[in-house]
Design an enzyme around this catalytic site. Structure first.
Site, PDB file in Angstrom:
ATOM      1  CD  GLU A   1      21.308   3.453  -5.002  1.00 45.37           C
ATOM      2  OE1 GLU A   1      20.968   3.191  -3.838  1.00 45.37           O
ATOM      3  OE2 GLU A   1      21.242   4.592  -5.489  1.00 45.37           O
TER       4      GLU A   1
ATOM      5  NE  ARG B   1      17.892  10.301   1.767  1.00 47.60           N
ATOM      6  CZ  ARG B   1      16.571  10.437   1.638  1.00 47.60           C
ATOM      7  NH1 ARG B   1      15.784  10.280   2.680  1.00 47.60           N
ATOM      8  NH2 ARG B   1      16.042  10.719   0.470  1.00 47.60           N
TER       9      ARG B   1
ATOM     10  CD  GLU C   1      16.183   4.387   2.157  1.00 47.46           C
ATOM     11  OE1 GLU C   1      17.391   4.604   2.189  1.00 47.46           O
ATOM     12  OE2 GLU C   1      15.380   5.010   1.429  1.00 47.46           O
TER      13      GLU C   1
END
Ligand SMILES: Cc1cc2nc3c(=O)[nH]c(=O)nc-3n(C[C@H](O)[C@H](O)[C@H](O)COP(=O)(O)OP(=O)(O)OC[C@H]3O[C@@H](n4cnc5c(N)ncnc54)[C@H](O)[C@@H]3O)c2cc1C
Ligand code: FES
Ligand code: FES
Length: 1561
Positions: free
Chosen positions: A987, A1069, A1480
């Site tokens: 990413e 997160r 995920e």
């Protein structure tokens, strides 16, 4: 000897008169061109002459022959991506003539097939062989897929496809040897897959085995008992619910139709007779057994024999007719190849007789540069690649030298030729098991070899190589030592004399010191003689303990031998004993003191207990021992000794029984003495994995009958009528294979490294820092630039000349492309420059030649979270707190216990239960099979750059390549066809490599390709963040005995590394997930990333979520123990209920977060699996087995879907409709195996009402869809699927008037053609952004004054997630206490994916994520040079840089029963077509294995009298499992290692109590 062009000493055959070497060669004549056959064709001499002595077969295939199907994954034999099949005509070398699975011809010769690692095998070692690459197996062209390729496609065996060609060839090789399912299960140990979770590959591989029909027949009964609905279809489609069923002509369906009728009849009879409930018609089930058995019926019958014979049919006749044919005569000549290219540093000699070989050794063994025998090259290949050893003269003994390859049995010895492959030794030993003379030798050798490396390695590596390497952790050496084996070493005194001298040396005496053996440079190990054992009372047992069972080097390895003698009628006495160990010293050692103390003693448990004490003292290890794990190693060694006693006790009983039956035969008088007393439950200590059958994996996949459900698109725009064109060809919701699967399986799928490069392309290698926390003082390129083939070395100064911007980084711009001289190096592996040259090998040599000067180290390097906390090294600006309720009502803010208060909300007779502790979870390496690769092609005077790059973020790559090269973004195009896996690792962390290559390409104005070596990739790109979580938590016990969670107060620290990268959002997160599925009325979680010298850690599947979720489950376990209830009870009682809200203010209810299904899923799965009776069975098992313990865990999960940064929740797509009615989609997402393109095509095909085959996604490209966000956060289908649908609808709306004119029967092609003539735009750009109210969370948003008090706390900051993907999992494991191994017996997952767009792709994602999560939480251990690992240097360096040191789950680690179901009756109005994100969310469910292991350990500790809480850290490696069992072996081993503390000292007890195996956090 003349120097060659590269200036290095090599032989020159052009002037062979000078060469004594050729003395023996010249006598018979020799060849200088290898004879190579690939895929049925001979390689022309011109091409064959390009084969270099130091070139791998893989490099020859890819770079010279341009056969790019075989992949480079690791270059160290550890991943199998490069697997090819070598077929050779061989005469039998084995002790007898049984050659099952080979193809004997009349002379006793046979064609033999071996899977090998082309990345290690030298190309010249394939001289005289036929090589089959994946291209030779089958092709998409002309629909010519081999059945194994077809099976892999149909059964969803590939995702990113990078591992697939290697796996196909590995299976093909086994099938070429007529593999049975048992063989298949034994031998797929050399291939790794990071995506699929292996289960579908198992299904495909076994479906073609010769015995599959029998196996399936046996399994079918079991299967039919399952409460199942519709079955069948190797395509994965359940026939009875398939809309194409009527038109499908597959045999399986024909049978199923027939069966269906019968079933219907039976069902109505059953119902009429009041039988048990009917199968669920709305569920589709496909099981491994169904698929395998039905695949037999769809195999093309007429070609069945042709595919089975393919390996023989393709084998060139000219190689079987040796030695009469022309080629045969050539093959019998020695081969001499001298490299004269710029790479040239080497000569290859292949002598064909032992005299030639010994002459060469005598002549060149002691010369300046020496010479090296190579056989399998599995050791030498590693030395040259990774330790940069240079061997200018390589000698490869031909198979015609019988004494090196023969296996013979004499009256006294079992003789093994030193160069015989370990695979052949293994096969031969397997065959000899049961043979009275050699059984007791053959069995332990066979058992050890089953776990030695992999099939590919064993197929080439030899015993001589293992011995001469003298590795302290060699598996065979301790075994051979214990067996009193001898080496036969041969030499000749002069090359003219020709008489061979042989000396015999015991294996133990052969090892002089660390990796040094008693072998002169002119000597050859000819064979190994293993003395035969007695027929009774002599026993040899092998032991091995590694991080992973399959294909792993040992932590401790051992061979133990004992001779017993009956002493009158009293007992058995130990007459002789050898205990040899690997992994306990710099060489293989013998515990002679222990053995001598035990010899003469009675054979009983007491004796071995005493032996353990002596052994621990004898094998003491220094605390900073290289390899670490001192206490564990001692524990394992002493546990092995005890296991040895138990195993021999069992075998002794068998001998005693034999003697009782026939005492005369054995010449022993009876009665025999009594057998040693061993309690029944102790016997569980005998079963080690080394001698057990490898478990196989079967599974069931269940999902609701496919249907199309409208989702968010309903709200956004109406469906044009045109969309309802041809609904019969609807593919949406179907379990269709990945669109690229056929290309993956044939090796025809193109990855960046496979793109044909322009002829002027240069190859790059990064110049990396080897120190950190020091100043970069200077970089001197001079020596590098002198190397022929090195073109240039670029550093920061060169980037400045371009006017480029050096700063990069996704959020903070705190990284740089090249570190400027004078600045501080922040991480080992930081990029200092880039070297470009004519080949990657030359550039690598160039990089090693650059002289880098470092300053003095001034500070203590901060490596771990503990270091950072101590030094206050935080990314402070990213510290966030999520808080609600009043945590302090329970826990005072000070540490003073006196000040603690009772919760305000407590009722009079309620009781509060509090716990406090910490939880640690380690990092994780992405280990995508394809490392980062970039090809930059400049054009128009380097004003334009086209970049082909394996990245999840084309736009970010474009942005930073543009800025670092000072090129407008509009002139930089980034193209991405597919990646070989990403998992978050590409990413942001692919970008620095692309920038470096782009700078080089722009400066040199030539194409530049940069492919990171696996070790470079793993040292520089970072991975998952390790976490330390400190917590306090409480629950309230009601008077009725119920428990409610009350408070959670957690501090989270992550190891972010030397740059910020995405560490802030990752921590966020984790904070958003630490509640998991439970309502914590009072909640406070504070998170801050720590700044250390590790490489920047980054996104990784789950993005911090799994760390938060795991911490939560750890706390729940701790609390449940304190409450005195089972964790399941506390979990179920604490699940969120409708109307309750999360700490970040999302309320559970249809509107805010979608359906809350977890409680329902929990109850359904709990009941279906009958957990209470499973737990009873586990308890019973645990009672009966002292040294084996089972555990079961049941956990839920919810995972928030959306980027937490609002701007990222957008996506674009470009759709072209062509006049032939086909459609090309380009969208902003990238394909890394997750099936995104397939699902997007399904959506477009559905929108246009056309067959799926008419829609195509080519590549992702910044000139087609611009300003994209990285493909991440699992929601790419949500974004790009919807954007594509938007574009399709625009085109359809424009065509609507034409549809009205042409009527409903007009095809899309007719509409498009007419539209084109009517000047209608048939292209559209679609766009989709998630509703602003459903994404984005502003941590700093102030509470408005008028904020309604009935709204949940923190909801004024926004809603971080659009919806939750939810799931529950149950796993059962078994641990082996004495070694620390575990196996996952069963895993059952139930996941809510709304209305799945493609159930089998989604199930593939679930299985893959689960296995990755299981790997993270159990075996994948990233190790850094930190306080806990002071034996690694320099401090801060990562140690785990390849498959050799870092273990991801392999085939053998998959749950033995692996069932996945998708939830029925659920939908999701917040995503396209009502699907849910899947990539995920299931990852965390893999951690269920960890919690089951924890429970199993707890069971053991309770049995041992300790029911208290213990801190189990992640991952649950074999070391951690073993040490946390804390039994007497562990305690005594720690005690023996802590010699500095007095044994009477209380401090020692404290150390033992608090002992934790070391780890990098
Ligand atoms: C992925 C992988 C996994 C591995 N796993 C294991 C494992 O589980 N257990 C384990 O013990 N090892 C393991 N190894 C190490 C290695 O496979 C073994 O040491 C192997 O036996 C070496 O044999 P080779 O034929 O490949 O040796 P080569 O690399 O060809 O040679 C090794 C050395 O032996 C010398 N040599 C070879 N034959 C002779 C001879 N006849 N006379 C004199 N010198 C000779 C060579 O000159 C060289 O110095 C592994 C290696 C890899 C790459
Ligand atoms: S590339 Fe050969 S095994 Fe990995
Ligand atoms: S499909 Fe196996 S690694 Fe990707």
């Amino acid at each position: 000897m003349p120097p060659n062009k590269s200036g290095l000493n090599v032989l020159s055959y052009e002037n062979d008169d000078d060469l004594d070497l050729l003395y023996s060669f010249k006598k018979r004549g020799y060849r200088t061109t290898p004879i190579l056959y690939v895929n049925g064709k001979q390689i022309s001499p011109d091409l064959a002459r390009k084969a270099r002595p130091n070139q791998t077969l893989l490099s020859f295939l890819r770079d010279v022959l341009r056969l790019t199907g075989s992949k480079l994954g690791c270059a160290e034999g550890g991943c199998g991506a490069c697997t090819v099949m070598i077929s050779r005509f061989e005469k039998s070398n084995t002790a007898s003539s049984n050659d099952e699975g080979t193809n004997d011809d009349n002379d006793g010769g046979a064609i033999k097939h071996y899977a090998v690692n082309a990345c290690l095998m030298p190309v010249l070692a394939a001289d005289g062989c036929h090589i089959t690459t994946v291209e030779g197996v089958g092709s998409v062209k002309d629909d010519n897929l081999h059945p194994i390729q077809r099976a892999m496609v149909d059964m969803h065996g590939s995702q990113c496809g990078f591992c697939t060609p290697g796996i196909i060839v590995a299976i093909y090789s086994l099938l070429a040897n007529n593999a049975t399912t048992a063989h298949m299960e034994e031998h797929l140990d050399g291939n790794l897959c990071r995506c699929t979770g292996y289960r579908p590959i198992w299904d495909a591989a076994r479906s073609l085995c010769s015995d599959i029909e029998d196996v399936c027949t046996n399994k079918v009964h079991e299967h039919m008992n399952a409460e199942m609905g519709v079955i069948r279809g190797p395509c994965g489609t359940p026939c009875r619910s398939c809309p194409e069923r009527d038109s499908c002509e597959m045999d399986c369906n024909a049978k199923d139709k027939e069966n269906g009728k019968t079933d219907q009849k039976e069902k109505s009879m059953e119902n009429g007779g009041g039988a048990k409930s009917a199968p669920k018609e709305n569920l589709c089930c496909s099981s491994s057994v169904d698929k395998m058995s039905s695949y037999q019926s769809v195999l093309p019958k007429d070609s069945a024999s042709s595919w089975r014979n393919q390996p023989i049919d393709m084998f060139p006749d000219s190689l079987t007719s040796a030695p009469d044919s022309e080629i045969g005569m050539e093959l019998f000549k020695p081969l001499l190849v001298v490299d004269s290219t710029a790479h040239g540093r080497s000569t290859w000699m292949k002598p064909t007789t032992i005299l030639e070989l010994l002459s060469l050794l005598r002549q060149y063994g002691e010369s300046d540069n020496g010479c090296k025998i190579i056989v399998g090259n599995t050791e030498v290949g590693i030395e040259t690649k990774f330790k940069h050893a240079v061997y200018p003269c390589l000698i490869y003994p031909s198979q015609t030298i019988d004494s090196l390859y023969d296996i013979t049995i004499t009256s006294t010895h079992f003789r093994l030729g030193a160069c015989t492959s370990l695979g052949t030794v293994q096969q031969e030993c397997e065959r000899l098991i049961g043979n009275a003379n050699v059984d007791r030798i053959a069995k332990p050798i066979y058992n050890m070899l089953r776990w030695f490396a992999s099939t590919q390695i064993r197929n080439v590596a030899c015993l001589g190589g293992n011995l001469v390497t003298a590795s302290p952790i060699s598996d065979m050496n301790p075994m051979l030592v214990s067996m009193n084996a001898n080496l036969v070493v041969a030499s000749i005194s002069s090359i003219s004399e020709g008489s061979i001298t042989r000396r015999i040396i015991p294996v133990l005496d052969f090892f002089c010191s660390y990796r040094t053996v008693d072998l002169k440079p002119y000597e050859l190990v000819e064979c190994i003689d293993v003395p035969l054992t007695r027929e009774i009372f002599e026993y040899v047992v092998p032991f091995k303990q590694a991080r992973r069972r399959e294909d792993d080097i040992s932590i401790v390895t051992s061979g133990m031998r004992i001779i017993l003698a009956p002493k009158e009628s009293e007992h058995y006495v130990i007459e002789d004993m050898t205990l040899a160990f690997g992994g306990m010293a710099p060489t293989t050692i013998v515990a002679s003191e222990t053995a001598s103390n035990l010899i003469g003693m009675p054979f009983c448990a007491q004796t071995f207990k005493k032996g353990g004490e002596i052994l621990r003292e004898e094998l003491k290890l220094p605390d900073d021992v290289p390899g670490g794990q001192a206490e564990y190693r001692i524990t394992v060694a002493s546990s092995f000794l005890y296991q040895f006693f138990l195993t021999v006790a069992t075998e002794l009983k068998m001998d005693a029984d034999k003697i009782q039956m026939d005492p005369i035969k054995y010449g022993i008088s009876i009665p025999l003495p009594p057998l040693p007393l061993v309690e029944e439950e102790e016997m569980s200590g005998t079963q080690q994995f080394v001698s057990s059958k490898k478990p196989s994996s079967l599974g069931m996949q269940t999902y609701p009958t496919p249907k199309v459900v409208e989702g968010i698109e309903k709200k956004i725009s109406p469906t044009p009528a045109t969309a309802a064109l041809q609904t019969s060809s609807n593919s949406l919701g179907k379990p269709l294979p990945h669109a690229s699967a056929p290309f993956h399986c044939t090796g025809e799928a193109i990855y960046v490294d496979d793109i044909p490069t322009p002829p002027s392309t240069l190859h790059a290698f990064l110049l990396l820092a080897t120190e950190c926390d020091v100043t970069l003082k200077s970089i001197n390129k001079e020596a590098a630039l002198k190397i022929p083939g090195v073109v240039d070395v670029y550093t920061h100064d060169d980037l400045v000349k371009l006017g480029g911007e050096n700063a990069i980084g996704p959020i903070m711009h705190d990284e740089c492309v090249f570190l400027p001289v004078g600045e501080k190096i922040v991480s080992v592996g930081q990029v200092l420059g880039i070297v470009i040259g004519n080949s990657i090998e030359i550039s690598e040599i160039g990089a090693r030649s650059v002289k880098v000067e470092y300053g003095e180290k001034q500070v203590q390097t901060i490596v771990s979270i503990d270091d950072a906390i101590k030094a206050g090294s935080f990314y402070e600006f990213a510290r966030h707190t999520l808080e609600r309720g009043d945590v302090d009502s329970v826990f005072c803010s000070s540490d003073n216990k006196e000040e603690e208060k009772e919760p305000l909300s407590m009722q009079p007779r309620e009781r509060v239960v509090k716990v406090e502790g910490s939880f640690r979870c380690g990092g994780q390496e992405h280990f995508y099979l394809e490392t980062n690769t970039t090809l930059v092609i400049p054009s128009e005077a380097a004003t334009n750059l086209t970049i082909y790059c394996s990245t999840q973020a084309p736009t970010k790559t474009q942005t930073y390549c543009a800025s670092s090269t000072n090129t407008p973004a509009s002139k930089v195009v980034v193209r991405m066809k597919r990646m070989g896996g990403g998992f978050g690792g590409k990413e942001t962390r692919s970008i620095f490599a692309s920038c470096a290559a782009a700078v080089a390409a722009k400066l040199v104005n030539k194409p530049v390709k940069l492919t990171l070596d696996r070790n470079v990739d793993m040292s520089t790109t970072g991975g998952r963040h390790s976490f330390v979580v400190e917590y306090r938590a409480s629950a309230i016990a009601t008077e009725e005995g119920e428990f409610k969670l009350h408070s959670l107060d957690a501090k989270l620290f992550s190891n972010a590394g030397c740059a910020f990268d995405l560490s802030g959002p990752v921590m966020d997160r984790a904070l958003f997930h630490i509640d998991n599925c439970y309502f914590w009325p009072n909640f406070r979680a504070v998170g801050v990333p720590c700044k250390t010298v590790q490489p920047p850690h980054t996104a990784f599947r789950g993005f911090g979520g799994p760390q938060g979720l795991s911490a939560c489950e750890h706390v729940i376990e701790h609390l449940a123990l304190a409450c005195g209830i089972h964790g399941d009870v506390l979990r179920r009682q604490s699940l969120y209920e409708l109307g309750q809200s999360t700490p970040f203010g999302m309320t559970f209810g249809e509107q805010a977060s979608g359906k809350w299904n977890v409680p329902r899923m929990w109850d359904e799965l709990y009941e279906k699996l009958n957990i209470s009776s499973r737990r009873e069975a586990i308890d019973a098992f645990n009672k009966q087995n002292k040294w084996k313990k089972r555990g079961l865990a049941f956990i839920p999960t919810k995972f928030g879907i959306a980027f937490t940064a609002k701007f990222m929740n957008q996506g674009g797509a470009l759709v072209h409709l062509y006049t032939d009615g086909t459609v090309l989609v380009t969208h902003g997402g990238t394909e890394m195996g997750q099936g995104l393109h397939t699902k997007v095509c399904q959506i477009a095909a559905h929108a246009f009402g056309i067959p799926l085959a008419d829609v195509y996604v080519n590549d992702s490209s910044t000139d087609k869809v611009a300003n994209t966000i990285p493909t991440a956060a699992s929601q790419s289908t949500d974004l790009y699927g919807m954007a594509t649908l938007d574009a399709c609808r625009q085109i359809l709306m424009r065509l609507e008037p034409i549809r009205q004119q042409m009527g409903p029967d007009a095809s899309l092609s007719d509409l498009a053609t007419k539209g084109f003539f009517e000047r209608i735009d048939l292209s559209a750009h679609g766009f989709y952004a998630i509703d602003a109210s459903r994404c984005g969370f502003n941590w700093d948003a102030p509470l408005p004054d008028d904020y309604p008090c009935d709204l949940p706390p923190n909801s004024h900051k926004g809603q971080p997630f659009n919806y939750f993907t939810q799931g529950v999992a149950c796993t059962e494991v078994e641990i082996d206490v004495l070694s620390g191994n575990h196996r996952t017996i069963q895993a059952d997952l139930l996941v809510d994916l709304g209305a799945s767009l493609n159930p089998m792709i989604d199930i593939g994602q679930i299985e893959g994520a689960f296995i990755q999560g299981m790997g993270w939480s159990t075996m994948e251990e990233v190790i850094y040079a930190d306080d806990d690992h002071a034996w690694i240097r320099p401090r801060g360096k990562v140690f785990t840089t390849g498959p050799g040191t870092y273990k991801i789950p392999a085939f053998n680690d998959v749950p033995e029963t692996f069932n996945v179901s998708l939830l029925e009756d659920t939908e999701n109005p917040f995503a396209v077509h009502s699907g849910k994100a899947v990539g995920e969310p299931p990852f965390f469910l893999g951690a269920c294995v960890f919690f089951a292991i924890q429970e199993a350990i707890q069971a053991f500790r309770v049995q041992n009298g300790d029911a208290n809480y213990f801190e189990m850290r992640m991952p649950a490696t074999s070391e951690r499992i073993r040490m946390m069992c804390a039994d007497e072996f562990v305690v005594e081993s720690i005690r023996s290692q802590k010699r500095d503390i007095s044994p009477d000292n209380k401090a020692l007890e404290e150390v033992i109590k608090k002992f934790q195996p070391k780890g990098s956090y």
